[in-house]
Design an enzyme around this catalytic site. Structure first.
Site, PDB file in Angstrom:
ATOM      1  CB  CYS A 245      -0.790  -0.066   1.302  1.00 17.41           C
ATOM      2  SG  CYS A 245      -2.095   1.079   1.378  1.00 17.41           S
TER       3      CYS A 245
ATOM      4  CG  HIS B 212      -6.880   2.496  -0.584  1.00 16.94           C
ATOM      5  ND1 HIS B 212      -6.927   1.197  -1.003  1.00 16.94           N
ATOM      6  CD2 HIS B 212      -5.942   2.554   0.389  1.00 16.94           C
ATOM      7  CE1 HIS B 212      -6.050   0.491  -0.301  1.00 16.94           C
ATOM      8  NE2 HIS B 212      -5.450   1.292   0.558  1.00 16.94           N
TER       9      HIS B 212
ATOM     10  CG  HIS C 238      -3.165   5.669   0.524  1.00 18.89           C
ATOM     11  ND1 HIS C 238      -4.039   5.467   1.565  1.00 18.89           N
ATOM     12  CD2 HIS C 238      -2.115   4.852   0.763  1.00 18.89           C
ATOM     13  CE1 HIS C 238      -3.545   4.565   2.392  1.00 18.89           C
ATOM     14  NE2 HIS C 238      -2.381   4.177   1.933  1.00 18.89           N
TER      15      HIS C 238
ATOM     16  CG  HIS D 171       2.575   3.467   3.217  1.00 21.73           C
ATOM     17  ND1 HIS D 171       1.335   3.986   3.027  1.00 21.73           N
ATOM     18  CD2 HIS D 171       3.449   4.496   3.114  1.00 21.73           C
ATOM     19  CE1 HIS D 171       1.435   5.280   2.818  1.00 21.73           C
ATOM     20  NE2 HIS D 171       2.705   5.613   2.855  1.00 21.73           N
TER      21      HIS D 171
ATOM     22  CG  MET E   5     -11.388  13.569   3.553  1.00 22.71           C
ATOM     23  SD  MET E   5     -12.672  12.518   2.919  1.00 22.71           S
ATOM     24  CE  MET E   5     -13.787  12.588   4.315  1.00 22.71           C
TER      25      MET E   5
ATOM     26  CB  SER F 281      -1.030  15.401   2.136  1.00 22.70           C
ATOM     27  OG  SER F 281      -2.283  14.764   2.163  1.00 22.70           O
TER      28      SER F 281
ATOM     29  CG  HIS G  35       1.727   5.322   7.007  1.00 19.73           C
ATOM     30  ND1 HIS G  35       1.374   5.526   8.319  1.00 19.73           N
ATOM     31  CD2 HIS G  35       0.737   4.564   6.470  1.00 19.73           C
ATOM     32  CE1 HIS G  35       0.225   4.908   8.561  1.00 19.73           C
ATOM     33  NE2 HIS G  35      -0.180   4.329   7.464  1.00 19.73           N
TER      34      HIS G  35
ATOM     35  N   GLY H 130      -2.500   8.902  10.847  1.00 20.03           N
ATOM     36  CA  GLY H 130      -2.803   7.881  11.851  1.00 20.03           C
ATOM     37  C   GLY H 130      -4.153   8.138  12.494  1.00 20.03           C
TER      38      GLY H 130
ATOM     39  CE  LYS I 227     -14.009   7.410   1.526  1.00 18.66           C
ATOM     40  NZ  LYS I 227     -13.284   6.147   1.530  1.00 18.66           N
TER      41      LYS I 227
END
Lengths: 143, 485
Positions: free
Chosen positions: B100, B205, B239, B334, B386, B390, B408, B411, B484
């Site tokens: 991932c 994702h 992702h 990841h 979202m 980032s 990564h 969390g 999404k």
């Protein structure tokens, strides 16, 4: 036979507890709980395609793990959301045997309110226990 | 959340549970995080990272990154380096979604140019990139073609015309884990994944259009080296991983290891999700080879999504993707285990580094970096929620203690179940649009699970990695459009 989702044991994923008076019932409840993660109203799944599943495992708990793994496999390999039509679990000297007939259809965003994809059934806190009222399963799904 | 009394603060952003914390620990367990993050960390992290410290062959310490939270076997954010001769390999240290990862693509467009077309772009992305449970990709490969692809990785895409030459160089491991053997993969795994190439999946994702606002550029020099030179430059971050293919490989080997671990190798672990096999055993090597196939499939998955994105942007703007400057910044993995060379107590040793929900962050000059990033260090892509944004970071030469690894993402702090109870997807969709983030999703319930408040504060996570010398801030990216699954 029922299930409920539990928030406390899986931060990033989804955990549930399923119960039933018999092994068959708890397996059906766990299957419904898994499917309900992927689709909001499992009753909207039309039983268009049939799948037969036969499994054996020395251990009832791991038999449940294998059974739920079948639902995850068919979701990707055959694009089927499945529900249990018939299920029979037998106990033999060598362990447990399961035969089941499942049926369902492909995800359809027009008809189904889709939820999260289940990547895998995990062994994190995975348990199948006998209780005063029958059986209880605890399952954490990787999302 | 109670932090164990044995937890010792080593620095402002590094904490340690000594090897005496739990019977069986072979090395101390170290957790990166600020006082605030450690205070908020769920109990599972301390328990799981100390379980990891008990795995045979572990070298130096078991680690957890500042975005860590409860996982299976390893915590998410868990890192463990094993001696390949005497140590084990564990699917629980890699995760079900093998490789991932994140990919960041820049454009030469500014937000002013993109804003009037944002809905058109997001709608076209949503239409073009399959997402959500049960989604399949556009490629229809035979099982044999699929097997070849899993051994070749991104180069397969180059051969088929789905990649630019530079994409390969800008992907971790050049888009191919060498030594992948499709013969070690089950038919069930192939059946689950062979038609999913170029699909996003679901859960956390996503594919997002983002803006690098001038006030969010922290290191202009490195930002320029990573291709960010314009004020309000637009980028795309996504992702996703190895889909059903990788999930099944992890499941298959978890079951196999459970069968042989104790009976054949006399290995006992504290959690079934830590099932493992000696790295130098048939089972260990088979899993390593199969895991590499999943890692390669994930690279191809992201490459196909990039191919579709280039097409979408090109159609919407009526210019070629080359003309729009749609070059990759980088692609990071990841969930992997890799053989890497690290300096341990003055000696260079080859180690099997498990990273689960953690990013490799090589410092300047390190072997394996693309030539163009030799001076800057490796680009590190940190996907936030979202709603909150980032980061693009750079690896540092001070990351040796963490085997050059960093966080990564932000969390999670709130379970999906709880987030779904607290937020309504449709309201969130509306509120986000009011704030200038246009979202398309196949699942409103799934959207609620991804609400910004369900995650740790990304700024705090990034600061913790910077304080610990693991990675440094280059720029922050603000979301303006998102699809999404």
């Amino acid at each position: 036979m029922s299930y409920r989702y539990i928030g406390e044991i899986a931060t990033a994923d989804i955990a549930f507890e399923a119960t039933g008076e018999s092994l068959e019932e708890v397996f059906i409840a766990a299957a419904e709980a898994l499917t309900n993660v992927m689709i909001d109203e499992p009753d909207k799944i039309e039983r268009k395609e049939k799948v037969e599943v036969r499994l054996e495992n020395a251990d009832a708990e791991m038999l449940l793990f294998d059974f739920l793994g079948e639902l995850v496999y068919y979701k990707d390999a055959r694009r089927l959301f499945l529900r249990v039509d018939e299920i029979r679990i037998t106990k033999e000297d060598s362990g447990y045997g399961l035969s089941a007939v499942l049926s369902g259809e492909a995800p359809d965003p027009e008809k189904h309110q889709l939820g999260a994809d289940v990547k895998a059934v995990t062994l994190h806190m995975f348990a199948l226990e006998q209780t005063d009222n029958g059986w209880k399963a605890t399952v954490v799904l990787d999302i | 959340m109670t932090r164990p009394s044995a937890l010792k603060k080593l620095t402002r952003s590094l904490w340690e549970l000594p090897a005496t914390y739990k019977p069986g620990m072979l090395v101390p367990a170290r957790i990166y995080g600020t006082e605030k993050l450690i205070g908020e960390m769920d109990d599972g992290v301390f328990d799981q990272v100390s379980n990891v410290a008990c795995l045979p062959g572990i070298v130096e310490h078991a680690l957890c990154m500042p975005d860590g939270h409860w996982g299976y076997g390893f915590p998410i954010g868990g890192v463990a380096a094993m001696d390949p001769e005497h140590g084990v390999i564990s699917p629980g240290g890699i995760g079900f979604d093998i490789n991932c990862g994140m990919r960041l693509v820049r454009t030469n467009l500014t937000y002013d140019e993109v804003r009037p077309k944002i809905k058109e772009l997001v709608d076209a992305m949503f239409f073009r990139i399959p997402s959500g449970v049960g989604s399949t990709g556009l490629l229809r490969l035979s099982h044999n073609e699929f097997r070849d692809m899993t051994e070749e990785g991104s180069k397969w895409c180059l051969k088929k015309g789905y990649a630019w030459k530079e994409d390969i160089e800008l992907t971790e491991e050049h888009g191919c884990f060498k030594g992948a053997k499709a013969s070690k993969v089950s038919t069930r795994a192939i059946e689950r994944g062979f038609d999913q190439i170029g699909s996003l999946g679901s859960g956390n994702h996503y594919c997002e259009i983002q803006v690098a606002r001038p006030e969010n550029v922290f290191d202009a020099q490195k930002a320029a080296a990573f291709g960010f030179t314009l004020p309000n430059q637009v980028a795309i971050m996504f992702h996703c991983g190895s889909r059903g293919f990788g999930h099944q490989i992890a499941t298959d080997y978890l079951q196999l290891f459970l069968k042989v671990m104790e009976k054949k190798y006399g290995l006992k672990v504290l959690d079934r999700e830590l099932a493992c096999a000696p790295f130098n055993s048939t089972e260990g090597q088979d899993y390593f080879s199969a895991m590499k196939c999943a890692a390669n499939m994930a690279f191809v998955n992201r490459q196909m999504i990039l191919h579709m994105l280039r097409d979408v942007f090109s159609k919407v703007f009526g210019r070629s993707a080359e003309d729009l400057g749609m070059s990759m910044v980088y692609d990071v993995t990841h969930n992997t285990a890799k053989l890497e060379r690290h300096l341990i107590k003055g000696k260079t040793r080859e180690l099997l580094v498990h990273r689960k929900g953690a990013t490799r962050a090589f410092g300047p000059g390190m072997e394996g970096l693309p030539e163009r990033y030799k001076e800057t260090g490796q680009p590190v892509i940190i996907g936030g929620s979202m709603e909150t944004g980032s980061y693009l970071l750079a690896g540092l030469s001070t990351g040796a203690d963490a085997f050059y690894t960093t966080a990564h993402g932000s969390g999670r702090t709130m379970s999906r179940h709880q987030a779904k109870k607290m937020y309504r997807g449709s309201k969130l969709l509306h509120d986000m649009e009011e704030r200038g983030i246009y979202v398309r999703t196949v699942t409103c319930g799934g959207l609620a699970e991804e609400a910004g408040a369900a995650y740790k504060e990304i700024d705090e996570v990034v600061e913790a990695t910077e304080l610990a010398g693991l990675s440094s801030r280059v720029l922050k990216l603000t979301p303006v459009g998102n699809i999404k699954g």
